[in-house]
Design a protein around this motif. Structure first.
Motif, PDB file in Angstrom:
ATOM      1  N   ALA A  31      -9.216  -8.821   6.537  1.00 26.37           N
ATOM      2  CA  ALA A  31     -10.516  -7.450   6.318  1.00 26.37           C
ATOM      3  C   ALA A  31      -9.178  -6.646   6.838  1.00 26.37           C
ATOM      4  O   ALA A  31      -8.873  -6.227   7.640  1.00 26.37           O
ATOM      5  N   LEU A  32      -9.196  -5.614   5.362  1.00 25.32           N
ATOM      6  CA  LEU A  32      -8.586  -4.571   5.353  1.00 25.32           C
ATOM      7  C   LEU A  32      -9.406  -3.024   6.832  1.00 25.32           C
ATOM      8  O   LEU A  32     -10.232  -3.235   6.253  1.00 25.32           O
ATOM      9  N   SER A  33      -8.420  -1.953   7.289  1.00 30.43           N
ATOM     10  CA  SER A  33     -10.030  -1.014   8.194  1.00 30.43           C
ATOM     11  C   SER A  33      -8.883  -0.204   7.452  1.00 30.43           C
ATOM     12  O   SER A  33      -6.589  -0.118   8.032  1.00 30.43           O
ATOM     13  N   LYS A  34      -8.627   1.415   7.796  1.00 32.33           N
ATOM     14  CA  LYS A  34      -7.531   2.342   8.646  1.00 32.33           C
ATOM     15  C   LYS A  34      -7.342   1.790   9.866  1.00 32.33           C
ATOM     16  O   LYS A  34      -7.891   1.191  10.347  1.00 32.33           O
ATOM     17  N   ALA A  35      -6.331   2.743   9.929  1.00 33.46           N
ATOM     18  CA  ALA A  35      -5.779   2.155  11.747  1.00 33.46           C
ATOM     19  C   ALA A  35      -6.720   2.898  13.002  1.00 33.46           C
ATOM     20  O   ALA A  35      -6.740   2.457  13.178  1.00 33.46           O
ATOM     21  N   ASP A  36      -7.348   4.320  12.271  1.00 35.85           N
ATOM     22  CA  ASP A  36      -8.480   4.038  13.435  1.00 35.85           C
ATOM     23  C   ASP A  36      -9.660   3.868  13.244  1.00 35.85           C
ATOM     24  O   ASP A  36     -10.784   3.813  13.808  1.00 35.85           O
ATOM     25  N   GLY A  37      -9.339   2.670  12.805  1.00 31.41           N
ATOM     26  CA  GLY A  37     -10.526   1.839  12.643  1.00 31.41           C
ATOM     27  C   GLY A  37     -11.956   1.551  11.271  1.00 31.41           C
ATOM     28  O   GLY A  37     -12.825   1.137  11.302  1.00 31.41           O
ATOM     29  N   SER A  38     -11.662   2.892  11.211  1.00 31.16           N
ATOM     30  CA  SER A  38     -12.538   3.495   9.635  1.00 31.16           C
ATOM     31  C   SER A  38     -12.097   2.474   8.482  1.00 31.16           C
ATOM     32  O   SER A  38     -11.506   1.616   8.428  1.00 31.16           O
ATOM     33  N   TYR A  39     -12.986   3.064   7.547  1.00 30.16           N
ATOM     34  CA  TYR A  39     -13.729   2.215   6.447  1.00 30.16           C
ATOM     35  C   TYR A  39     -12.353   2.252   5.316  1.00 30.16           C
ATOM     36  O   TYR A  39     -11.988   3.816   5.062  1.00 30.16           O
ATOM     37  N   PHE A  40     -12.090   0.739   5.045  1.00 29.85           N
ATOM     38  CA  PHE A  40     -10.151   1.510   3.975  1.00 29.85           C
ATOM     39  C   PHE A  40     -10.966   0.877   2.451  1.00 29.85           C
ATOM     40  O   PHE A  40     -11.686  -0.146   2.415  1.00 29.85           O
ATOM     41  N   ASP A  41     -10.565   2.185   1.588  1.00 27.06           N
ATOM     42  CA  ASP A  41     -11.493   1.979   0.032  1.00 27.06           C
ATOM     43  C   ASP A  41     -10.424   0.768  -0.400  1.00 27.06           C
ATOM     44  O   ASP A  41      -9.863   1.494  -1.067  1.00 27.06           O
ATOM     45  N   ILE A  42     -10.772  -0.109  -0.646  1.00 31.06           N
ATOM     46  CA  ILE A  42      -9.654  -1.013  -1.263  1.00 31.06           C
ATOM     47  C   ILE A  42     -10.130  -0.608  -2.816  1.00 31.06           C
ATOM     48  O   ILE A  42      -9.535  -1.094  -3.764  1.00 31.06           O
ATOM     49  N   GLU A  43     -11.277  -0.612  -3.189  1.00 27.12           N
ATOM     50  CA  GLU A  43     -11.583  -0.367  -4.398  1.00 27.12           C
ATOM     51  C   GLU A  43     -10.954   0.930  -5.375  1.00 27.12           C
ATOM     52  O   GLU A  43     -10.209   0.323  -6.316  1.00 27.12           O
TER      53      GLU A  43
ATOM     54  N   ILE B 150       0.923  -0.939  -0.552  1.00 27.49           N
ATOM     55  CA  ILE B 150       0.115   0.265  -0.248  1.00 27.49           C
ATOM     56  C   ILE B 150       1.224   1.016  -0.984  1.00 27.49           C
ATOM     57  O   ILE B 150       1.642   1.763   1.017  1.00 27.49           O
ATOM     58  N   LYS B 151       0.930   2.010  -0.982  1.00 26.68           N
ATOM     59  CA  LYS B 151       1.831   2.667  -1.320  1.00 26.68           C
ATOM     60  C   LYS B 151       1.730   4.591  -1.395  1.00 26.68           C
ATOM     61  O   LYS B 151       2.107   5.145  -1.516  1.00 26.68           O
ATOM     62  N   ASP B 152       0.255   4.785  -0.761  1.00 27.75           N
ATOM     63  CA  ASP B 152      -0.403   5.896  -0.865  1.00 27.75           C
ATOM     64  C   ASP B 152      -0.246   6.414   0.691  1.00 27.75           C
ATOM     65  O   ASP B 152      -0.557   7.476   0.946  1.00 27.75           O
ATOM     66  N   GLY B 153       0.811   5.621   1.434  1.00 29.11           N
ATOM     67  CA  GLY B 153       0.483   6.922   2.742  1.00 29.11           C
ATOM     68  C   GLY B 153       0.009   5.934   3.345  1.00 29.11           C
ATOM     69  O   GLY B 153      -0.535   6.674   4.783  1.00 29.11           O
ATOM     70  N   SER B 154      -1.329   5.129   3.576  1.00 26.96           N
ATOM     71  CA  SER B 154      -2.381   5.243   4.254  1.00 26.96           C
ATOM     72  C   SER B 154      -1.428   4.002   5.740  1.00 26.96           C
ATOM     73  O   SER B 154      -1.064   3.200   5.518  1.00 26.96           O
ATOM     74  N   GLN B 155      -2.285   4.549   6.648  1.00 26.13           N
ATOM     75  CA  GLN B 155      -2.287   3.874   7.437  1.00 26.13           C
ATOM     76  C   GLN B 155      -3.300   3.004   7.807  1.00 26.13           C
ATOM     77  O   GLN B 155      -4.596   2.969   8.290  1.00 26.13           O
ATOM     78  N   THR B 156      -2.938   1.659   7.825  1.00 27.02           N
ATOM     79  CA  THR B 156      -3.377   0.186   8.033  1.00 27.02           C
ATOM     80  C   THR B 156      -3.707  -0.756   9.004  1.00 27.02           C
ATOM     81  O   THR B 156      -2.265  -0.551  10.033  1.00 27.02           O
ATOM     82  N   LYS B 157      -5.103  -1.931   9.210  1.00 23.89           N
ATOM     83  CA  LYS B 157      -4.904  -3.080  10.197  1.00 23.89           C
ATOM     84  C   LYS B 157      -5.933  -3.096   9.681  1.00 23.89           C
ATOM     85  O   LYS B 157      -6.721  -3.056   9.175  1.00 23.89           O
ATOM     86  N   PHE B 158      -5.615  -4.986  10.727  1.00 23.42           N
ATOM     87  CA  PHE B 158      -5.629  -5.975   9.369  1.00 23.42           C
ATOM     88  C   PHE B 158      -7.150  -6.713  10.387  1.00 23.42           C
ATOM     89  O   PHE B 158      -6.011  -6.702  11.742  1.00 23.42           O
ATOM     90  N   ARG B 159      -7.912  -7.713  10.270  1.00 20.33           N
ATOM     91  CA  ARG B 159      -8.545  -8.712  10.878  1.00 20.33           C
ATOM     92  C   ARG B 159      -8.533  -9.599  10.483  1.00 20.33           C
ATOM     93  O   ARG B 159      -8.617  -9.962   9.002  1.00 20.33           O
TER      94      ARG B 159
END
Length: 263
Positions: free
Chosen positions: A71-83, A46-55
């Motif tokens: 399943a991916l989400s942003k580091a703050d728990g919000s929705y990560f736009d995989i599309e 993920i090269k766009d600088g997004s901080q992510t976490k996963f389940r």
């Protein structure tokens, strides 16, 4: 860059997940090594600088290769736009939030290395066609009533004093029964709910330190949804036993996979 979206059925995943028993120290070590390799792979992918976490939705490891679905989400728990991030089109599915990143790993020179990934979606759990239960739509009054009923039980019966919101994994309805699987989040921090000092007596429940799912069966009586039974961290076998005990339709548990912790 092109990323593959694969459509799979979940039968085999559910069987592998539900039959997982007590792990050995060696298995725990192997799992930790795989998770650490996966973290590194995501950071490099993920090269766009997004901080992510996963389940972790599913993990299958053999001696020298492994397959992990997360399943991916942003580091703050919000929705990560995989599309947007991976240039995918998930519009054919009725719940794109459940799309799963599947990563293949191989052990080389005593260390795990992630090689490639694709995206998985279930033909059984993404469209309404031939589904043996139905899923109330986001924002619908019925869905809200079901979740409100469970939320009220947590506040009253469990005497939870801290504010919370649901991280919703499953809401399914068949006949007069509903099955719900949720996690709890702290609405202020947008992170996993901390049970410490929440006012809930946890001594009688099988709870981990950082993560818990709540599974509940509800029944519609006198046109109102009421919680019949709830539990923490239940696997498929236990849920099916409870379903038979209360004579609820077993279809609402088809392809159920208990969600694992965020990392």
């Amino acid at each position: 860059m092109f990323f593959l979206l694969t459509i799979i059925t979940v039968n085999s995943l559910a069987q592998n997940t539900s039959t997982r028993g007590t792990t050995t120290k060696a298995e725990d070590t192997q799992r930790s090594e795989i998770i650490n390799s996966l973290r590194l792979y995501l950071a490099n992918t993920i090269k766009d600088g997004s901080q992510t976490k996963f389940r972790v939705v599913f993990l299958e490891a053999r001696k020298d290769d492994a397959n992990v679905c997360v399943a991916l989400s942003k580091a703050d728990g919000s929705y990560f736009d995989i599309e947007k991030t991976f240039n995918l089109d998930l519009s054919i599915y009725d719940n794109k939030f459940n799309a799963c990143m599947n990563v293949q790993l191989k052990r080389e020179n005593e260390s795990w290395k992630a090689l490639s990934h694709s995206f998985l979606a279930s033909t059984n759990d993404r469209t309404a066609h031939n589904r043996p239960y139905y899923v109330p739509k986001l924002g619908s009054p019925e869905r809200k009533e079901i979740l409100d009923s469970l939320g009220n039980l947590i506040k009253t019966s469990l005497k939870a004093r801290k504010a919370f919101r649901f991280d919703i994994f499953y809401v399914r309805i068949k006949d007069e029964w509903a099955f719900v699987s949720v996690g709890l989040l702290d609405p202020e921090k947008n992170s996993v709910f901390e049970w410490k000092n929440s006012g809930v007596d946890l001594s009688q429940y099988r709870l981990s330190k950082d993560f818990n799912t709540i599974e509940a069966f509800l029944k519609r009586e006198s046109n109102r949804w009421q919680v019949v039974l709830f539990s923490f961290n239940s696997d498929s076998q236990r849920l099916n036993e409870e379903c038979r005990k209360y004579n609820c339709p077993p279809e609402i548990l088809e392809f159920y996979i208990r969600t694992e912790p965020n990392f």
